[in-house]
Structure formats: structure tokens, C-alpha cells
Design an enzyme around this catalytic site. Sequence first.
Site, short mmCIF file in Angstrom:
data_model
loop_
_atom_site.label_atom_id
_atom_site.label_comp_id
_atom_site.label_asym_id
_atom_site.label_seq_id
_atom_site.Cartn_x
_atom_site.Cartn_y
_atom_site.Cartn_z
CE1 TYR A 273 -34.21 77.65 36.41
CE2 TYR A 273 -36.20 77.07 35.20
CZ TYR A 273 -35.01 76.70 35.81
OH TYR A 273 -34.63 75.38 35.82
CE LYS B 99 -42.47 75.66 32.15
NZ LYS B 99 -41.52 76.72 32.47
CG ASP C 287 -37.33 81.66 28.04
OD1 ASP C 287 -38.10 80.88 27.45
OD2 ASP C 287 -36.69 81.34 29.07
C1 LIG Z 1 -39.99 76.49 32.51
C2 LIG Z 1 -39.12 77.49 31.88
C3 LIG Z 1 -37.87 77.15 31.33
C4 LIG Z 1 -37.27 75.79 31.48
O1 LIG Z 1 -38.02 74.81 30.84
P1 LIG Z 1 -37.79 73.27 31.29
O2 LIG Z 1 -38.66 72.53 30.33
O3 LIG Z 1 -38.22 73.19 32.71
O4 LIG Z 1 -36.35 72.98 31.11
C5 LIG Z 1 -37.18 78.12 30.65
N1 LIG Z 1 -37.67 79.36 30.52
C6 LIG Z 1 -38.85 79.73 31.05
C7 LIG Z 1 -39.35 81.11 30.85
C8 LIG Z 1 -39.62 78.80 31.75
O5 LIG Z 1 -40.77 79.18 32.29
#
Ligand SMILES: *Cc1c(COP(=O)(O)O)cnc(C)c1O
Length: 433
Positions: A146, A269, A241
Site C-alpha cells: 500500500y 508516519k 516507500d
Molecule cells: C501509511 C502508508 C502510506 C500512506 O500514508 P498516509 O499518511 O496514510 O497517506 C504509504 N505508504 C506506506 C508504506 C504506508 O505504510
Amino acid sequence: MARKVEISRRLQQRAERFLPGGVNSPVRAFRAVGGDAPFVVRGEGSHIFDADGNVYIDYVGSWGPMILGHAAPGVVEAVTRAGRKGTSFGASTPGEADLAEIVISAFPHVEKVRFVNSGTEATMSAIRLARAYTRRNYIVKFEGCYHGHADALLVKAGSGVATLGIPGSAGVPEEFTQFTLALPFNDTDALEQAFTKFRRQIACVIVEPVVGNMGCVPPGSGYLEALRAITRREQSLLIFDEVMTGFRLAFGGAQELYGITPDLTTMGKIIGGGLPVGAYGGPTEIMNLVAPLGPMYQAGTLSGNPLAMAAGLATLEYLREHKQEIYPRLERLSRELVTGVAAAAKQAAIPISSNRVGSMFTWFFAPGPITDWGSASKADTEAFARFFRSMLDAGVYLPPSQFEAAFLSAAHLEEDVRQTVEAAKQAFQLVNA
Ligand SMILES: *Cc1c(COP(=O)(O)O)cnc(C)c1O
């Protein structure tokens, strides 16, 4: 032992009058696990408190950011101090370079960084940048990963998309995802085939180096090395990511842990310390394509917000100062927890497969091994839901989905782990019943 839910239930009913599903992010609605979602009124350290007065040991940690636990004094202090001076100016503030400097210090290949407001914006922008740099259109992502909710990335996605069992999203025209190739994770051959079929057309490969969003799924031995080698050979950019893994698996994220250097890194995060922040970064040569220096446009009214920068800086400074103690301790306590719960499952003859890297982990209700979305999706989500509800009743708050990683924070104590393992022993009895 049954927890009280009357007030949370009333708050949910009220919220449903005004918000779709009563929530502002889908998985919070507990659709996959049933039962009443607690309305949180306060957090402190490893615990959260709900509107009915229930207390829980929290393993969600706001889905990853709260590595120092809730209401960490230094972070609260920094945000309060910043807020008194004004909350947003839409002009540059000194804190932006402060946070950038510490972020850059953690990721050797990152020479410049751009702050945004979420992980979604970070990955969306990094992909735009990869396309601008390579002048190619196709992107590769992996099933069950994701990367936020941008149109082109909602293809075979993890997190809530996987939890709710929907293939993608309504409202995304097919044409918008025609350049997205979704391949199985941990499968080097599939990637080679894609590069053969779309020669010199793939701008980038984006990956969660340790997947958290189909539950925790680590890279197989040599897999990240293969991603690096293939993308380099094909002159395609490798995007790690690290929105979830950055500052979580090590101060320098998964790339430090596995010793792999990507071309671009996306963050979020933890770098916001619980406030909304995302970022993407890489070498100067690539980052200078971003406006105002270059032709790749990306902007944000609240980007680099002073409260968010202050929270991020307080969090990262604390982590940097204490990393020699924090990361080994997270590793030790997480191992104790994950093996403790796994032993309880074995005792109860329930086949679970435990995946863990550092303080990220998932107990899959499947014999395993769980190495990709194909194997993760075979988990018994009904059994997981029974386990989840029993744990919640016992005061343990896990991610309300089989397909989300759980997290330990620096604020968790041995006692929390012990209580959680005890709760799991009871919960597995009920899973069987
Ligand atoms: C949480 C997450 C996202 C999205 O971040 P948001 O702040 O919720 O938009 C993208 N990539 C990874 C790996 C994530 O865990």
C-alpha cells in the site's frame, strides 16, 4: 471482564450521521472484525483510554507514528511551544531545514528532501518525480503493498483495500492505472519479465522494503538486492516507500537494516511524531527537478507546517540520541511478545504464522509461510476476528485487520508484554471454541 461500550457506541452512532461509516479512514470502522470500535479520549505511553473508561495496551500506535508512545513529554512540549507562536504561515520557518537535516542524516543517499502532509502525497509525488526524471510512463508496484490512495497506486493494494476485499477503487478510470504494473512481491522472475516486456518504459519500481500493509511480510533473502540490481541495470528508479519502516526498523529504516541504497525514499508516519507529515527525498540531481528549481510541480498550503516540524524534530532527535538503547530494546521486547503469543497458539493447537522484523509484526491465522499477498490472503480472517475481539475485551488493542502490521513502541514495558501473552492464551481458547 467484558469492556463497557455504551458511550463509544453512542459516539459511533452520532459520527455515522455526519461521516461515511462514522470514520475518516476506513479500517477504523472495525468492519473486518466486528464489535464496537473504542472512541479514544486519551493516550499515555503504551496505553490508550476510551470514552467508556476502558484502558488498552496499544499495538496500533496510530498505525506506526507513535514509536515513542503516546503523549511523549518532549513531543507534547515541542508542539505546545510551537503552537504558541502561531500555527501556520505559508512562509518558510526555521524548523523545516532542522527536520530536513536530521532526515537526511538518516538516509545517506538523500541529499535533499521535500515535506508534504501525508504518506499518500509523498509516494504520489515521488512517482511523478521518477517519471519526470526518466521520461518513462510505466511504474511497478507489488500486490499487497500500500502506498497511499493516489489513483495510480490503488491497484491490488494492501491495507484497507485488502481488508475490505476490494480489488481497487471505484472512481479510478482504467486509463489512470494503465501504466501501473502490479506484480507479486518476493518474485524476481515476475519483475524480470515485466522489464523484458516493457523495455525502457518503466520509470520506477516502488516497494515497501518490509511490507506492513498486507500484515508484516519481510523480503526474502536476496530479494531487495535483486530489485536494486535489476532497476540499476534497466536505468529505472528504485523507490523505497519507508513511510512505515523509516525510523522504525532502524534509525535509517529498512535501507540501513538491509544495506540497500534506493534512488528515492518516501517517508511519513514517524517523521511527523504524530502530526501530519510526509516527505520524499533523493540525490540532488533528481530532487532539483522539483519546482521551483525544475519542471516537476508539487506544492502544499500546509507543507512544512511549524507544529508538524516541531513534533517530527522532537521525535527524531530523541530517537537519534537514544538509538543505541531504543532499537535493541524494541527488538528484544518484540521478539519476546511475538514468540510468547506464537507459543500460546501452539499450545492451543491453532496454526498461526508469525512474521516480524524489529518492532513490526503480524500473527497470520494460517500455517504459512507468508511471503506475499497470495499466501497472506489465505489467512483465516474469521479466526483472526475472534482473536482480535477477545484481545480487545482483555485490554489489548491490535490492528483491527489481519492485513495490517502491529507495532511496539519505546514506551512498552515488560509488564505490557507479559499481560498481552496472558491475554492471548485466553483468546486462543475462544478462537477454538
Ligand atoms: C501509511 C502508508 C502510506 C500512506 O500514508 P498516509 O499518511 O496514510 O497517506 C504509504 N505508504 C506506506 C508504506 C504506508 O505504510
